[in-house]
Design a protein around this motif. Structure first.
Motif, PDB file in Angstrom:
ATOM      1  N   VAL A   1     -29.174 -12.688  -6.401  1.00 42.99           N
ATOM      2  CA  VAL A   1     -28.396 -13.799  -7.270  1.00 42.99           C
ATOM      3  C   VAL A   1     -26.986 -13.958  -7.010  1.00 42.99           C
ATOM      4  CG1 VAL A   1     -27.714 -14.579  -9.661  1.00 42.99           C
ATOM      5  CG2 VAL A   1     -30.241 -13.976  -9.104  1.00 42.99           C
ATOM      6  N   ALA A   2     -26.289 -12.657  -6.634  1.00 45.52           N
ATOM      7  CA  ALA A   2     -24.879 -12.474  -6.485  1.00 45.52           C
ATOM      8  C   ALA A   2     -24.650 -13.416  -5.165  1.00 45.52           C
ATOM      9  CB  ALA A   2     -24.399 -10.978  -6.561  1.00 45.52           C
ATOM     10  N   ILE A   3     -25.391 -13.101  -4.198  1.00 41.61           N
ATOM     11  CA  ILE A   3     -24.933 -13.700  -2.742  1.00 41.61           C
ATOM     12  C   ILE A   3     -25.260 -14.905  -2.488  1.00 41.61           C
ATOM     13  CG2 ILE A   3     -25.175 -11.246  -1.695  1.00 41.61           C
ATOM     14  CD1 ILE A   3     -27.486 -12.269  -0.454  1.00 41.61           C
ATOM     15  N   LEU A   4     -26.114 -15.539  -3.611  1.00 38.78           N
ATOM     16  CA  LEU A   4     -26.647 -16.908  -3.390  1.00 38.78           C
ATOM     17  C   LEU A   4     -25.679 -17.979  -3.909  1.00 38.78           C
ATOM     18  CD1 LEU A   4     -30.535 -16.718  -3.835  1.00 38.78           C
ATOM     19  CD2 LEU A   4     -29.318 -16.996  -1.743  1.00 38.78           C
ATOM     20  N   PRO A   5     -25.395 -19.249  -3.496  1.00 39.57           N
ATOM     21  CA  PRO A   5     -24.808 -20.143  -3.960  1.00 39.57           C
ATOM     22  C   PRO A   5     -25.082 -20.511  -5.340  1.00 39.57           C
ATOM     23  CG  PRO A   5     -25.530 -20.903  -1.694  1.00 39.57           C
ATOM     24  CD  PRO A   5     -26.304 -19.748  -2.033  1.00 39.57           C
ATOM     25  N   ARG A   6     -24.163 -21.061  -6.262  1.00 39.10           N
ATOM     26  CA  ARG A   6     -24.348 -21.270  -7.516  1.00 39.10           C
ATOM     27  C   ARG A   6     -25.362 -22.513  -7.740  1.00 39.10           C
ATOM     28  NH1 ARG A   6     -18.395 -20.863  -7.425  1.00 39.10           N
ATOM     29  NH2 ARG A   6     -17.962 -18.927  -8.424  1.00 39.10           N
ATOM     30  N   THR A   7     -25.167 -23.584  -7.005  1.00 42.92           N
ATOM     31  CA  THR A   7     -25.837 -24.905  -7.277  1.00 42.92           C
ATOM     32  C   THR A   7     -27.385 -24.831  -6.558  1.00 42.92           C
ATOM     33  OG1 THR A   7     -24.783 -26.093  -5.291  1.00 42.92           O
ATOM     34  CG2 THR A   7     -23.738 -25.998  -7.349  1.00 42.92           C
TER      35      THR A   7
ATOM     36  N   ILE B   1     -23.922 -18.511   3.138  1.00 43.33           N
ATOM     37  CA  ILE B   1     -24.403 -18.870   4.503  1.00 43.33           C
ATOM     38  C   ILE B   1     -24.331 -17.869   5.205  1.00 43.33           C
ATOM     39  CG2 ILE B   1     -24.475 -20.595   6.461  1.00 43.33           C
ATOM     40  CD1 ILE B   1     -24.197 -22.596   4.362  1.00 43.33           C
ATOM     41  N   ARG B   2     -22.915 -17.328   5.430  1.00 42.82           N
ATOM     42  CA  ARG B   2     -22.622 -16.379   6.155  1.00 42.82           C
ATOM     43  C   ARG B   2     -23.464 -14.968   5.878  1.00 42.82           C
ATOM     44  NH1 ARG B   2     -16.984 -13.105   7.710  1.00 42.82           N
ATOM     45  NH2 ARG B   2     -17.802 -12.529   9.853  1.00 42.82           N
ATOM     46  N   SER B   3     -23.645 -14.690   4.688  1.00 45.55           N
ATOM     47  CA  SER B   3     -24.158 -13.536   4.324  1.00 45.55           C
ATOM     48  C   SER B   3     -25.725 -13.685   4.735  1.00 45.55           C
ATOM     49  CB  SER B   3     -24.255 -13.236   2.981  1.00 45.55           C
ATOM     50  OG  SER B   3     -22.724 -12.951   2.233  1.00 45.55           O
ATOM     51  N   VAL B   4     -26.456 -14.643   4.396  1.00 46.26           N
ATOM     52  CA  VAL B   4     -27.799 -14.862   4.659  1.00 46.26           C
ATOM     53  C   VAL B   4     -28.045 -14.770   6.051  1.00 46.26           C
ATOM     54  CG1 VAL B   4     -28.145 -15.927   2.449  1.00 46.26           C
ATOM     55  CG2 VAL B   4     -27.706 -17.378   4.507  1.00 46.26           C
ATOM     56  N   ARG B   5     -27.184 -15.445   6.941  1.00 43.83           N
ATOM     57  CA  ARG B   5     -27.100 -15.307   8.456  1.00 43.83           C
ATOM     58  C   ARG B   5     -27.375 -14.074   8.783  1.00 43.83           C
ATOM     59  NH1 ARG B   5     -27.316 -19.705  11.375  1.00 43.83           N
ATOM     60  NH2 ARG B   5     -26.662 -18.569  13.185  1.00 43.83           N
ATOM     61  N   ASN B   6     -26.411 -13.149   8.413  1.00 47.85           N
ATOM     62  CA  ASN B   6     -26.496 -11.712   9.071  1.00 47.85           C
ATOM     63  C   ASN B   6     -27.629 -11.270   8.469  1.00 47.85           C
ATOM     64  OD1 ASN B   6     -23.662 -10.298   9.950  1.00 47.85           O
ATOM     65  ND2 ASN B   6     -23.113 -11.994   8.543  1.00 47.85           N
TER      66      ASN B   6
ATOM     67  N   GLY C   1     -26.882 -25.945  -2.937  1.00 51.92           N
ATOM     68  CA  GLY C   1     -26.194 -24.729  -2.075  1.00 51.92           C
ATOM     69  C   GLY C   1     -27.120 -23.817  -1.677  1.00 51.92           C
ATOM     70  N   ARG C   2     -28.146 -23.608  -2.688  1.00 52.35           N
ATOM     71  CA  ARG C   2     -29.108 -22.594  -2.449  1.00 52.35           C
ATOM     72  C   ARG C   2     -30.129 -23.011  -1.283  1.00 52.35           C
ATOM     73  NH1 ARG C   2     -28.390 -21.392  -7.950  1.00 52.35           N
ATOM     74  NH2 ARG C   2     -29.677 -22.879  -8.733  1.00 52.35           N
ATOM     75  N   LYS C   3     -30.379 -24.321  -1.333  1.00 55.31           N
ATOM     76  CA  LYS C   3     -31.303 -24.796  -0.311  1.00 55.31           C
ATOM     77  C   LYS C   3     -30.756 -24.729   1.290  1.00 55.31           C
ATOM     78  CE  LYS C   3     -33.793 -28.060  -3.351  1.00 55.31           C
ATOM     79  NZ  LYS C   3     -33.949 -29.561  -3.734  1.00 55.31           N
ATOM     80  N   LEU C   4     -29.302 -24.707   0.928  1.00 55.12           N
ATOM     81  CA  LEU C   4     -28.426 -25.062   2.535  1.00 55.12           C
ATOM     82  C   LEU C   4     -28.666 -23.539   2.860  1.00 55.12           C
ATOM     83  CD1 LEU C   4     -25.340 -27.093   1.788  1.00 55.12           C
ATOM     84  CD2 LEU C   4     -27.283 -27.750   3.204  1.00 55.12           C
ATOM     85  N   ALA C   5     -28.503 -22.570   2.051  1.00 53.73           N
ATOM     86  CA  ALA C   5     -28.590 -21.123   2.445  1.00 53.73           C
ATOM     87  C   ALA C   5     -29.931 -20.706   2.830  1.00 53.73           C
ATOM     88  CB  ALA C   5     -28.280 -20.455   1.094  1.00 53.73           C
ATOM     89  N   ALA C   6     -30.940 -21.239   2.069  1.00 56.20           N
ATOM     90  CA  ALA C   6     -32.224 -20.764   2.737  1.00 56.20           C
ATOM     91  C   ALA C   6     -32.493 -21.500   3.838  1.00 56.20           C
ATOM     92  CB  ALA C   6     -33.436 -21.346   1.377  1.00 56.20           C
ATOM     93  N   GLY C   7     -32.109 -22.606   4.302  1.00 54.05           N
ATOM     94  CA  GLY C   7     -32.465 -23.134   5.523  1.00 54.05           C
ATOM     95  C   GLY C   7     -31.514 -22.386   6.915  1.00 54.05           C
TER      96      GLY C   7
END
Length: 458
Positions: free
Chosen positions: A23-29, A160-165, A32-38
């Motif tokens: 939860v802490a590293i994911l976007p608030r919206t 996005i940078r965190s999940v990319r790593n 945003g979470r969909k973009l991070a998942a992608g």
């Protein structure tokens, strides 16, 4: 049957910590979470390709290694030139439209590697895809800003940078299984899997884009609010109906302040070459630390980036705070140079300890610097030409990726401790210029023949 060695409360606590971390590293919206998942899916595919592609074309297809290296060098030069024309195109027809198109083209192109058996198709495809890859990077920032907007933008970019790593690491591990099999069919499946990830993220962005026309038109109040981020995306590929006619915007290459900011940021980004080019060579030739420590130090950087990136983004949610953060980022970068230099003059374990501290400090400075310039570069880019400006801004980082390795191996490494003092001075001057030139502009930069009176709302 319950494991008697692991109490249920301990497992529950562990699961709870993991959930809180996610939860802490994911976007608030939700958007945003969909973009991070992608982005996570995309980075898994990229990790697989980066880890396995060169080995495949050299050992399985049979291309000479030196010719493959030459192609990669030429492709990097082509990639240096591609972001600006693609950014100009995005300013004309819409950044989200161009971004989705580039993702689809990359998906087709990377699938094409599965069909390559001759050298020249490989060379051409590599150059074209490198150009598309480099053009996508600044457009991603524009699209995130349009979909998220306001204070959520910096956090989402950090997420996005965190999940990319994390995704890249998973991709490297999956590629290891393919390399162990050493089968052409396994490599083909890897290429097709990587290609599929581009269509996944393209689908995510396209759905967010298509949802936008059904939301309320963007206004000054909705842009200022962060409670309805997707509504702000309604203006991303169509002009605002309530907006005043746009004034001409001059080329970013004729905007001296912006170009100084771009150049100095590229210089400050030398921490990237320190980590990935200089560190392995320096550790093994200039210190008594064990060679095996290289992988540990790189892992420290990756883990810390995942943990820190979203946390530090809160300190750059406004432009004023981002400007202050540049000074804060400079301090750990300077301290890291001191610990790197100190490691050259002590025995094995103190040298290893100094190297660990140096990498930790370098990573902290890197993360603080990156979140600060995401905000500053976005705010400095005039809205009608944001894609073009951010594409130009990316040239500073790309230039560092070309010049940095040469500087590290030809200057820094031979100079020893003096080199670290020199690098500290370079960091200090670059941060000074970034701080002096960064920040939002009050008005659009006018084309030479047209006076500008319109204020930019960002």
């Amino acid at each position: 049957m319950t494991d008697r060695h692991t109490p249920p409360t301990a497992r529950t606590s562990s699961n709870g910590r993991l959930a809180r971390f996610l939860v802490a590293i994911l976007p608030r919206t939700p958007a945003g979470r969909k973009l991070a998942a992608g982005a996570a899916v995309d980075s898994v595919g990229s990790g697989m390709f980066l880890a396995a592609s060169t080995l495949y074309f050299v050992t399985v297809v049979g291309f000479p290694a030196e010719r493959v290296g030459l192609v990669l060098a030429v492709a990097s030069v082509v990639g240096l030139l591609s972001p600006v024309p693609l950014g100009r195109l995005a300013d004309r027809i819409g950044p989200a439209t161009v971004y989705v198109g580039l993702l689809a083209a990359r998906g087709v192109g990377y699938a094409g590697f599965a069909l390559v058996h001759d050298f020249w198709p490989y060379a051409l495809l590599t150059c074209v895809l490198t150009a598309l890859d480099r053009g996508c990077s600044p457009l991603q920032q524009v699209v995130v800003g349009l979909i998220e907007g306001g204070e959520n933008q910096t956090r989402t970019m950090a997420s996005i940078r965190s999940v990319r790593n994390i995704g890249l690491t998973a991709g490297f591990l999956l590629a290891g299984a393919v390399l162990a099999v050493e089968s052409r069919a396994a490599f083909v499946a890897l290429f097709l899997g990587n290609a599929l990830t581009f269509f996944v993220i393209a689908t995510v962005v396209e759905r967010l884009r298509r949802r936008a026309p059904g939301t309320a038109p963007a206004t000054a109040s909705t842009r200022a609010s962060t409670t309805e981020p997707v509504a702000a995306a309604g203006a991303k590929d169509v002009p605002r109906q309530d907006a005043a006619p746009e004034e001409p915007v001059r080329s970013p290459f004729r905007d001296l302040r912006f170009m100084l900011f771009t150049l100095s940021n590229g210089v400050l980004s030398l921490h990237d070459s320190v980590l990935f080019v200089l560190l392995p060579l320096w550790l093994t030739t200039a210190t008594s630390a064990p060679t095996s420590a290289v992988s540990v130090l790189l892992a420290v950087n990756t883990v810390l980036t995942v943990l820190l990136q979203v946390y530090v983004s809160r300190f750059a949610e406004t432009t004023a705070r981002a400007l202050k953060l540049v000074w804060v980022a400079l301090l750990p970068l300077l301290l890291s140079c001191g610990f790197f230099a100190g490691a050259e003059h002590v025995s094995v374990w103190p040298a290893a300890a100094c190297a660990v501290l140096a990498v930790v400090l370098l990573t902290v400075g890197e993360n603080l610097h990156s979140v600060a310039v995401w905000n500053l570069s976005y705010e400095m880019s005039p809205a009608p030409a944001r894609s073009r400006y951010l594409a130009t801004f990316s040239l500073g980082v790309t230039g560092q990726q070309i010049i940095g390795p040469v500087l590290m191996t030809s200057v820094m490494l031979p100079l020893g401790s003096i080199g670290w003092a020199l690098l500290a001075g370079i960091f200090a001057v670059a941060a000074l210029v970034v701080r002096a030139t960064g920040g939002p502009r009050a008005t659009l930069p006018a084309a030479p023949s047209t006076p500008v009176t319109t204020e930019v709302t960002t």
